[in-house]
Scaffold this motif. Structure first.
Motif, PDB file in Angstrom:
ATOM      1  N   ALA A 438      -4.159   4.880   3.273  1.00 29.59           N
ATOM      2  CA  ALA A 438      -4.504   4.220   4.527  1.00 29.59           C
ATOM      3  C   ALA A 438      -5.257   2.930   4.226  1.00 29.59           C
ATOM      4  O   ALA A 438      -6.001   2.837   3.241  1.00 29.59           O
ATOM      5  CB  ALA A 438      -5.347   5.146   5.398  1.00 29.59           C
ATOM      6  N   VAL A 439      -5.078   1.935   5.118  1.00 33.60           N
ATOM      7  CA  VAL A 439      -5.680   0.633   4.885  1.00 33.60           C
ATOM      8  C   VAL A 439      -7.193   0.684   5.028  1.00 33.60           C
ATOM      9  O   VAL A 439      -7.937   0.181   4.176  1.00 33.60           O
ATOM     10  CB  VAL A 439      -5.094  -0.413   5.846  1.00 33.60           C
ATOM     11  N   TRP A 440      -7.661   1.365   6.049  1.00 32.70           N
ATOM     12  CA  TRP A 440      -9.093   1.316   6.348  1.00 32.70           C
ATOM     13  C   TRP A 440      -9.805   2.644   6.074  1.00 32.70           C
ATOM     14  O   TRP A 440     -10.932   2.846   6.490  1.00 32.70           O
ATOM     15  CB  TRP A 440      -9.318   0.909   7.809  1.00 32.70           C
ATOM     16  N   ALA A 441      -9.147   3.536   5.390  1.00 38.34           N
ATOM     17  CA  ALA A 441      -9.777   4.820   5.072  1.00 38.34           C
ATOM     18  C   ALA A 441      -9.273   5.297   3.712  1.00 38.34           C
ATOM     19  O   ALA A 441      -8.165   4.970   3.308  1.00 38.34           O
ATOM     20  CB  ALA A 441      -9.462   5.858   6.152  1.00 38.34           C
ATOM     21  N   ASP A 442     -10.110   6.083   3.052  1.00 39.55           N
ATOM     22  CA  ASP A 442      -9.733   6.629   1.753  1.00 39.55           C
ATOM     23  C   ASP A 442      -8.913   7.888   1.976  1.00 39.55           C
ATOM     24  O   ASP A 442      -9.364   9.013   1.765  1.00 39.55           O
ATOM     25  CB  ASP A 442     -10.985   6.924   0.934  1.00 39.55           C
ATOM     26  N   LYS A 443      -7.660   7.685   2.371  1.00 35.57           N
ATOM     27  CA  LYS A 443      -6.786   8.793   2.739  1.00 35.57           C
ATOM     28  C   LYS A 443      -5.383   8.506   2.214  1.00 35.57           C
ATOM     29  O   LYS A 443      -4.830   7.417   2.417  1.00 35.57           O
ATOM     30  CB  LYS A 443      -6.750   8.949   4.260  1.00 35.57           C
ATOM     31  N   VAL A 444      -4.810   9.478   1.497  1.00 39.45           N
ATOM     32  CA  VAL A 444      -3.448   9.297   0.987  1.00 39.45           C
ATOM     33  C   VAL A 444      -2.463   9.478   2.124  1.00 39.45           C
ATOM     34  O   VAL A 444      -2.725  10.187   3.106  1.00 39.45           O
ATOM     35  CB  VAL A 444      -3.153  10.297  -0.147  1.00 39.45           C
ATOM     36  N   LEU A 445      -1.310   8.834   1.994  1.00 39.52           N
ATOM     37  CA  LEU A 445      -0.275   8.890   3.025  1.00 39.52           C
ATOM     38  C   LEU A 445       0.996   9.503   2.441  1.00 39.52           C
ATOM     39  O   LEU A 445       1.731   8.829   1.715  1.00 39.52           O
ATOM     40  CB  LEU A 445       0.011   7.495   3.567  1.00 39.52           C
ATOM     41  N   PRO A 446       1.269  10.774   2.730  1.00 39.01           N
ATOM     42  CA  PRO A 446       2.508  11.396   2.245  1.00 39.01           C
ATOM     43  C   PRO A 446       3.681  11.049   3.147  1.00 39.01           C
ATOM     44  O   PRO A 446       3.516  10.561   4.270  1.00 39.01           O
ATOM     45  CB  PRO A 446       2.183  12.887   2.299  1.00 39.01           C
ATOM     46  N   LYS A 447       4.876  11.288   2.633  1.00 35.47           N
ATOM     47  CA  LYS A 447       6.120  11.108   3.382  1.00 35.47           C
ATOM     48  C   LYS A 447       6.250   9.711   3.963  1.00 35.47           C
ATOM     49  O   LYS A 447       6.710   9.526   5.090  1.00 35.47           O
ATOM     50  CB  LYS A 447       6.246  12.152   4.486  1.00 35.47           C
ATOM     51  N   GLY A 504       9.878   4.199  12.258  1.00 36.11           N
ATOM     52  CA  GLY A 504       8.502   4.276  11.795  1.00 36.11           C
ATOM     53  C   GLY A 504       7.808   2.929  11.853  1.00 36.11           C
ATOM     54  O   GLY A 504       8.416   1.884  11.684  1.00 36.11           O
ATOM     55  N   LYS A 505       6.491   2.963  12.100  1.00 35.69           N
ATOM     56  CA  LYS A 505       5.708   1.747  12.124  1.00 35.69           C
ATOM     57  C   LYS A 505       5.258   1.389  10.713  1.00 35.69           C
ATOM     58  O   LYS A 505       5.109   2.239   9.863  1.00 35.69           O
ATOM     59  CB  LYS A 505       4.492   1.931  13.026  1.00 35.69           C
ATOM     60  N   THR A 506       5.046   0.081  10.532  1.00 32.96           N
ATOM     61  CA  THR A 506       4.536  -0.322   9.220  1.00 32.96           C
ATOM     62  C   THR A 506       3.125   0.207   9.068  1.00 32.96           C
ATOM     63  O   THR A 506       2.388   0.353  10.038  1.00 32.96           O
ATOM     64  CB  THR A 506       4.535  -1.848   9.082  1.00 32.96           C
ATOM     65  N   GLY A 507       2.760   0.473   7.876  1.00 35.95           N
ATOM     66  CA  GLY A 507       1.411   0.979   7.634  1.00 35.95           C
ATOM     67  C   GLY A 507       1.256   1.396   6.211  1.00 35.95           C
ATOM     68  O   GLY A 507       2.224   1.654   5.510  1.00 35.95           O
ATOM     69  N   GLY A 508       0.024   1.476   5.785  1.00 37.12           N
ATOM     70  CA  GLY A 508      -0.240   1.926   4.436  1.00 37.12           C
ATOM     71  C   GLY A 508      -0.493   0.783   3.492  1.00 37.12           C
ATOM     72  O   GLY A 508       0.101  -0.288   3.576  1.00 37.12           O
ATOM     73  N   TRP A 509      -1.399   1.040   2.593  1.00 42.75           N
ATOM     74  CA  TRP A 509      -1.741   0.077   1.554  1.00 42.75           C
ATOM     75  C   TRP A 509      -1.077   0.555   0.282  1.00 42.75           C
ATOM     76  O   TRP A 509      -1.415   1.591  -0.273  1.00 42.75           O
ATOM     77  CB  TRP A 509      -3.253   0.024   1.402  1.00 42.75           C
ATOM     78  N   ILE A 510      -0.087  -0.196  -0.193  1.00 41.56           N
ATOM     79  CA  ILE A 510       0.666   0.178  -1.382  1.00 41.56           C
ATOM     80  C   ILE A 510      -0.052  -0.366  -2.608  1.00 41.56           C
ATOM     81  O   ILE A 510      -0.309  -1.562  -2.718  1.00 41.56           O
ATOM     82  CB  ILE A 510       2.102  -0.371  -1.330  1.00 41.56           C
ATOM     83  N   ILE A 511      -0.359   0.530  -3.529  1.00 41.53           N
ATOM     84  CA  ILE A 511      -0.992   0.150  -4.781  1.00 41.53           C
ATOM     85  C   ILE A 511      -0.016   0.481  -5.901  1.00 41.53           C
ATOM     86  O   ILE A 511       0.373   1.637  -6.087  1.00 41.53           O
ATOM     87  CB  ILE A 511      -2.323   0.898  -4.982  1.00 41.53           C
TER      88      ILE A 511
END
Length: 779
Positions: A438-447, A504-511
């Motif tokens: 997540a961009v503004w939180a320390d949370k992984v984004l599955p799927k 789906g909406k855009t989202g997520g911080w790709i590292i």
């Protein structure tokens, strides 16, 4: 891996050709496409590293040795990711010598000196000499340990303090004082004797070396067990299994299993019932390929009892012949080399023509490596003697080599404990790993649906993946050469709409993780001799002196000049960005390196103590003539952003911006004593630097496969004044024979007079390694 030679001076090019083959039949394979090639300095650090893309098991490349590279013995290492599952068993290594030709001292003092071996405890029959730097004599009972009351052949290996074989003679004495055996070692330190141990006696050897008496203890024989004497006389491998009365009483009536392997593939397997002290097993060798076979004896619970390596020889009808159109040439005269196979098998070859007056012929070739050195670890002195058909003792000498350096002593454990466990995958293309959060939180984004666009990739340019439960993803299949940028987007997995697009909406911080960060550890090389490759020091030094003289061209006195004014500013270059520039150049960085002379990318992968830094653009290649290209100013929305103060992006990330965000690029420069220094001003479209752009679309930089350079081959059809002192006269890494098994290569000689050696190596499509050496004279 064939290199053009084994000895280089600082600043020279090291050229190599790689052959990736199946260890079971030596045929080129196409399973793994990524080959990691590394040059390791004496301090165990990786100095240079390339990743080659292998095609049909073949690849070639080169290293540009830096001018500042320290003199010494380096290790050239090559491996695939899959090979790492087996430790260093299949990893290729060879020694490369780098000499210093640029100091004021004689080059001879800077050559790599012989290195005393690092002694390592071994499970051998012999007890090594306790002196830290003295000679050593080791003893190896055939197939494993000595057994009381069972006659065994014991092989001997005598070495000096540098690990080099030496000729010695000695005697074996029992504790009673009686001499029970004698032995004599040849010029490489190999010998043997027969011994039937008595359980009431211990044994030691007395050897006189350089007038000094040395004593070496033999390990105590075991009370029970088996021995296995093996010999190969085509078409049969004879294995004689023996035990004493004590073992027969315990094992009589039980079954043992004898297994024959080649390249870890089981070729022969047979049960043997123990009914007497001596059992002869005849193993047909027809199904064993040419090379080293491993014969192992197991008990009925699959525990190894003893093992022996033996060389299986089959007559080889495929021969390679080299002929030149003359035996003598003049300087800069054209030479034509014709290659001919004894049959019409398609063969892949590489050719190196080297000035023999500077560098001697390399020890070893592809035949010796694939059939011997890849199976027997440690330094093998003069491997050519084992394949010289004029050497009538070569098979006996090979047997002694396998009984010593190929000797095994099993730890008694269940063989299931050593079952194969896969940790590393077969790589067909560049593996790209990353994770999304997540961009503004320390949370992984599955799927999350991950899309990667690689505009300059070879072949497919669009790739996709789905993040797992931990937010990680992996993309395979990208074929990227050199320095490139790729683009990532992420969308939630909400299905596909009627228009075929993701809902789906855009989202997520790709590292994105850097490729190739997980490198094979560099371990010290124990108990082997680091040999000094033969080199003519004076010739190398003289060539470097001539090269420097030509480069600087001497000094001329000029007339006095009156300086009335001076400006070091270079003309300002302004480039309005149109659709044409957006089409021709992917990023600002691409545009800049194509509009500033000698501009290039410079990568810093970091090390264990510091992280990797972003790529930068430099002019020049060698300090102090190497300058970074800076971003002097960035303008957007009619406002100037001070570089280094903006939260996003960092200075080097301006190079990653796509050209559709740019309105104008201005390049300024100034002349300094050491070279030209450049800076860049950018006028970007309004909104180009908003933070959301950097999260919705992630850019990452990679250094992909190394694209091999072309060996510089001058054509002297017209006279020239520039001196030519090439040590490698010609390098041709890609040669394929025609339907008749023939190929032709032409090149021009350099200025020096003397002997030139032509070395050709390769492998046929049928898996037969071939090599040949020829020579001629330049007068």
């Amino acid at each position: 891996m064939q290199t053009d030679r084994d000895v280089y001076s600082q600043g020279e090019d090291l050229w190599f050709k790689a052959y990736l083959v199946n260890a079971q039949n030596n045929k080129p394979i196409n399973y793994s496409r990524n080959l990691y090639v590394e040059l390791i300095r004496p301090g165990l650090q990786i100095t240079l590293r390339h990743v080659l893309r292998m095609e049909d098991g073949l690849g070639n490349g080169d290293f540009k040795l830096p001018d500042t590279l320290s003199a010494g013995t380096y290790r050239l290492r090559a491996y695939t990711n899959w090979m790492r599952n087996f430790g260093d068993t299949f990893v290729f290594e060879k020694n490369i010598t780098v000499v210093n030709t640029r100091g004021s001292q004689s080059i001879a003092s800077a050559l790599a000196k012989p290195v005393k071996r690092v002694k390592k405890k071994q499970s051998t029959v012999g007890k090594t000499d306790t002196l830290p730097s003295g000679p050593n004599v080791s003893f190896f009972a055939e197939s494993g340990p000595l057994i009381n009351d069972v006659s065994s052949v014991v092989a001997v290996k005598a070495e000096d303090e540098f690990g080099k074989g030496i000729p010695v003679s000695g005697q074996i004495f029992a504790t009673s004082g009686r001499a029970v055996a004698k032995f004599t070692c040849d010029s490489l330190g190999f010998g043997q004797f027969g011994l039937e141990p008595d359980e009431t006696q211990m044994y030691h050897a007395e050897v006189t070396i350089n007038g000094e008496l040395f004593k070496f203890e033999l390990r105590k024989a075991r009370q029970k067990g088996f021995t296995m004497g093996v010999s190969a006389t085509s078409p049969t491998i004879f294995a004689e299994i023996a035990c004493n009365g004590f073992s027969l009483g315990e094992w009589g009536g039980n079954n043992l299993v004898i297994v024959g392997r080649h390249g870890n593939k089981v070729i022969y397997k047979e049960r043997v019932r123990i009914q007497s002290k001596n059992i002869l097993v005849q193993v047909p060798d027809v199904n064993f390929p040419e090379g080293i076979a491993c014969i192992t004896l197991y008990d009925e619970y699959a525990k190894p009892l003893c093992e022996r390596l033996v060389y299986v020889h089959h007559p080889n009808t495929t021969k390679l012949k080299i002929t030149t159109d003359s035996i003598a040439y003049h300087s800069r005269q054209k030479t034509t080399v014709k290659l001919k196979l004894s049959d019409s098998t398609v063969t892949h070859l590489s050719l190196a023509a080297v000035d023999a007056g500077v560098v001697a012929v390399q020890p070893g070739d592809i035949l010796q490596y694939l059939e011997l050195k890849s199976e027997v670890k440690g330094n093998i002195e003069h491997p050519e003697r084992y394949f010289d058909t004029t050497n009538v003792n070569r098979l006996k000498q090979m047997d002694l080599l396998l009984m010593t350096q190929g000797w095994r002593d099993f730890i008694w454990k269940d063989i299931d404990d050593t079952k194969f466990k896969q940790r590393y995958d077969v790589e067909q293309a560049l593996p790209i790993n990353g994770h999304v959060r997540a961009v503004w939180a320390d949370k992984v984004l599955p799927k999350m649906n991950i899309t990667m666009f690689a505009p300059r990739a070879a072949g497919n340019k669009l790739f996709s993946a789905i993040s797992d439960s931990t937010g990680h993803f992996r993309i395979d299949g990208a074929v990227l050469y050199g320095y490139q940028y790729v683009y990532f987007t992420s969308r939630k997995s909400d299905g596909i709409g009627e228009d075929g697009k993701s809902k789906g909406k855009t989202g997520g911080w790709i590292i994105v993780d850097s490729m190739f960060r997980d490198k094979l550890a560099v371990e010290p090389v124990d108990n082997i001799l680091i040999e000094q490759n033969p080199v003519n020091a004076d010739s190398l030094y003289e060539r470097e002196r001539v090269k420097q003289k030509f480069t600087f061209g001497g000094v001329n006195n000029l007339k006095t000049v009156q300086i009335t004014g001076y400006s070091n500013a270079l003309p300002v270059q302004t480039y309005p960005i149109t659709l044409a520039e957006q089409k021709d150049f992917t990023t600002i960085g691409d545009f800049v390196i194509n509009h500033i002379p000698n501009a290039h990318w410079q990568m810093d992968e970091g090390d264990r103590e510091r992280p990797p830094s972003p790529p930068r653009i430099f002019t020049g290649y060698i300090p102090p003539y190497m300058f970074p290209v800076s971003v002097h100013g960035v303008y957007t929305d009619h406002e100037k952003i001070v570089v280094g103060m903006a939260p996003k992006p960092d200075v080097d990330e301006y190079w990653e911006q796509t050209m559709d965000r740019v309105l104008k690029v201005t390049i300024r420069g100034r002349q300094t004593v050491d070279g030209k220094v450049y800076s860049v001003e950018l006028l970007l479209r309004p909104g180009s630097l908003k933070s959301k752009d950097f999260y919705d679309n992630t850019m990452a930089d990679f250094v992909g496969y190394t694209k091999a350079r072309v060996f510089y081959a001058p054509r002297y059809e017209a006279p020239g004044d520039k001196p030519d002192y090439r040590t490698t006269i010609h390098w041709e890494p890609v040669i394929t024979t025609d339907a008749k098994g023939e190929a032709t290569v032409s090149f021009y000689n350099a200025d020096p007079k003397g002997k030139v050696t032509v070395v050709v190596q390769g492998v046929t499509d049928k898996g037969v390694p071939v090599s040949a050496i020829a020579g001629y004279v330049v007068k």
